[in-house]
Design a protein around this motif. Structure first.
Motif, PDB file in Angstrom:
ATOM      1  N   GLN A  48     -80.184  20.613  37.621  1.00 30.88           N
ATOM      2  CA  GLN A  48     -79.612  19.290  37.812  1.00 30.88           C
ATOM      3  C   GLN A  48     -80.760  18.305  38.004  1.00 30.88           C
ATOM      4  OE1 GLN A  48     -77.045  18.444  41.256  1.00 30.88           O
ATOM      5  NE2 GLN A  48     -75.761  17.268  39.839  1.00 30.88           N
ATOM      6  N   GLY A  74     -78.383  13.200  37.647  1.00 27.71           N
ATOM      7  CA  GLY A  74     -76.989  13.602  37.773  1.00 27.71           C
ATOM      8  C   GLY A  74     -76.564  14.597  36.712  1.00 27.71           C
ATOM      9  N   ASP A  75     -77.245  14.588  35.547  1.00 31.38           N
ATOM     10  CA  ASP A  75     -76.914  15.536  34.488  1.00 31.38           C
ATOM     11  C   ASP A  75     -77.378  16.938  34.863  1.00 31.38           C
ATOM     12  OD1 ASP A  75     -75.831  13.556  32.904  1.00 31.38           O
ATOM     13  OD2 ASP A  75     -77.653  13.258  31.720  1.00 31.38           O
ATOM     14  N   VAL A  76     -76.675  17.928  34.332  1.00 30.06           N
ATOM     15  CA  VAL A  76     -77.080  19.323  34.460  1.00 30.06           C
ATOM     16  C   VAL A  76     -77.436  19.816  33.065  1.00 30.06           C
ATOM     17  CG1 VAL A  76     -76.400  21.659  35.127  1.00 30.06           C
ATOM     18  CG2 VAL A  76     -75.584  19.688  36.448  1.00 30.06           C
ATOM     19  N   GLU A 117     -68.307  22.738  40.436  1.00 29.32           N
ATOM     20  CA  GLU A 117     -69.075  21.563  40.022  1.00 29.32           C
ATOM     21  C   GLU A 117     -69.858  21.840  38.742  1.00 29.32           C
ATOM     22  OE1 GLU A 117     -71.400  20.650  43.441  1.00 29.32           O
ATOM     23  OE2 GLU A 117     -69.772  19.602  44.478  1.00 29.32           O
ATOM     24  N   LEU A 118     -70.454  23.030  38.636  1.00 29.66           N
ATOM     25  CA  LEU A 118     -71.201  23.380  37.430  1.00 29.66           C
ATOM     26  C   LEU A 118     -70.262  23.538  36.242  1.00 29.66           C
ATOM     27  CD1 LEU A 118     -73.803  25.918  38.861  1.00 29.66           C
ATOM     28  CD2 LEU A 118     -74.234  23.564  38.123  1.00 29.66           C
ATOM     29  N   GLN A 120     -67.456  21.915  35.792  1.00 30.93           N
ATOM     30  CA  GLN A 120     -67.087  20.564  35.378  1.00 30.93           C
ATOM     31  C   GLN A 120     -68.224  19.901  34.601  1.00 30.93           C
ATOM     32  OE1 GLN A 120     -64.052  19.063  35.567  1.00 30.93           O
ATOM     33  NE2 GLN A 120     -63.405  21.105  36.263  1.00 30.93           N
ATOM     34  N   ALA A 121     -69.457  20.159  35.024  1.00 31.89           N
ATOM     35  CA  ALA A 121     -70.609  19.610  34.304  1.00 31.89           C
ATOM     36  C   ALA A 121     -70.685  20.175  32.891  1.00 31.89           C
ATOM     37  CB  ALA A 121     -71.896  19.910  35.068  1.00 31.89           C
ATOM     38  N   ARG A 124     -68.113  18.419  30.813  1.00 25.96           N
ATOM     39  CA  ARG A 124     -68.559  17.070  30.463  1.00 25.96           C
ATOM     40  C   ARG A 124     -69.565  17.116  29.332  1.00 25.96           C
ATOM     41  NH1 ARG A 124     -68.481  16.349  36.129  1.00 25.96           N
ATOM     42  NH2 ARG A 124     -70.727  16.688  36.263  1.00 25.96           N
ATOM     43  N   GLU A 125     -70.429  18.130  29.323  1.00 22.78           N
ATOM     44  CA  GLU A 125     -71.403  18.254  28.251  1.00 22.78           C
ATOM     45  C   GLU A 125     -70.700  18.498  26.917  1.00 22.78           C
ATOM     46  OE1 GLU A 125     -75.439  20.684  26.967  1.00 22.78           O
ATOM     47  OE2 GLU A 125     -74.045  21.600  28.381  1.00 22.78           O
TER      48      GLU A 125
END
Length: 225
Positions: A48, A74-76, A117-118, A120-121, A124-125
């Motif tokens: 992150q 904020g990006d992973v 959380e990961l 969801q990331a 989003r990617e």
């Protein structure tokens, strides 16, 4: 929008694998020009971004480069494809990264909240990649550049003297390889936007958006404003 950690956070050595240097996953610091990982490396860690900017790239079979994404705070980055990294990941602006073990994504080991959380990331990617593919295939050069600037304005723009200022740490060639255009087309499009007084170019790495509504309209294909 889509973006090897030195032991003891050393900022002078460009590429020492974090897998051998970090056990407790402390935050890592990387200098511009260093690499976080390379395409084909096994994925052990996800990262992150706390500060800085990363660039994710792939080489096509004919040797051309495709910029897949730019990673901002904020990006992973580092999600696996078949257990491997599917891009190179280079630091454009001095960065601080928080590493997480890949297992935290895959099985929620030790922290269900982090797992969620990961996950969801990662979703989003996927969504961002779908938007990127649509932009590459359906938009004109002007629409692509306007969209790129609108996204950056929303994400990292700053209000300065009554206008929105956007820093561009990437080169014009990076932008071209991200948008599927030539460097010359990027330069001409920036000039077109400047002459229409939609933007001002303070320096090669700083854009000032003078007419945000007009820029948004251009990004949507409306040239009548």
């Amino acid at each position: 929008m889509y973006v090897t950690i030195p032991k003891e956070h050393a900022e002078t050595t460009p590429a020492v694998p974090l897998e051998s240097a970090c056990v407790k996953c402390p935050e890592a610091r990387l200098k511009a020009g260093s690499y976080v990982y390379f395409e084909g490396d096994p994925v052990v860690w996800l990262y992150q971004i706390t500060t800085g900017v990363l660039r994710l790239t792939r080489l096509l079979e004919d040797g051309r480069r495709q910029v897949i994404a730019f990673g901002y705070p904020g990006d992973v980055v580092g999600f696996p494809s078949g257990g491997l990294h599917h891009t190179d990941c280079e630091v454009l602006v001095d960065a601080r990264l928080q590493p997480y073990r890949r297992s935290a994504l895959e099985n929620g080991e030790g922290d269900p909240k982090l797992h969620q959380e990961l996950l969801q990331a990662a979703l989003r990617e996927i969504s961002a990649m779908q938007d990127h593919f649509m932009m590459l295939g359906q938009k004109s050069a002007l629409e692509k550049v306007a969209s790129f600037l609108c996204i950056l304005s929303d994400r990292v723009g700053q209000d300065v003297a009554g206008h929105r200022q956007v820093d561009l740490p990437m080169s014009r060639a990076d932008i071209a390889d991200f948008l599927g255009l030539t460097t010359e087309t990027i330069s001409r499009t920036f000039t077109q936007l400047r002459k229409s007084e939609t933007i001002a170019i303070d320096n090669i790495h700083t854009i000032i958006i003078l007419r945000p509504k007009a820029l948004l309209a251009l990004s949507l294909g409306d040239r009548g404003r």
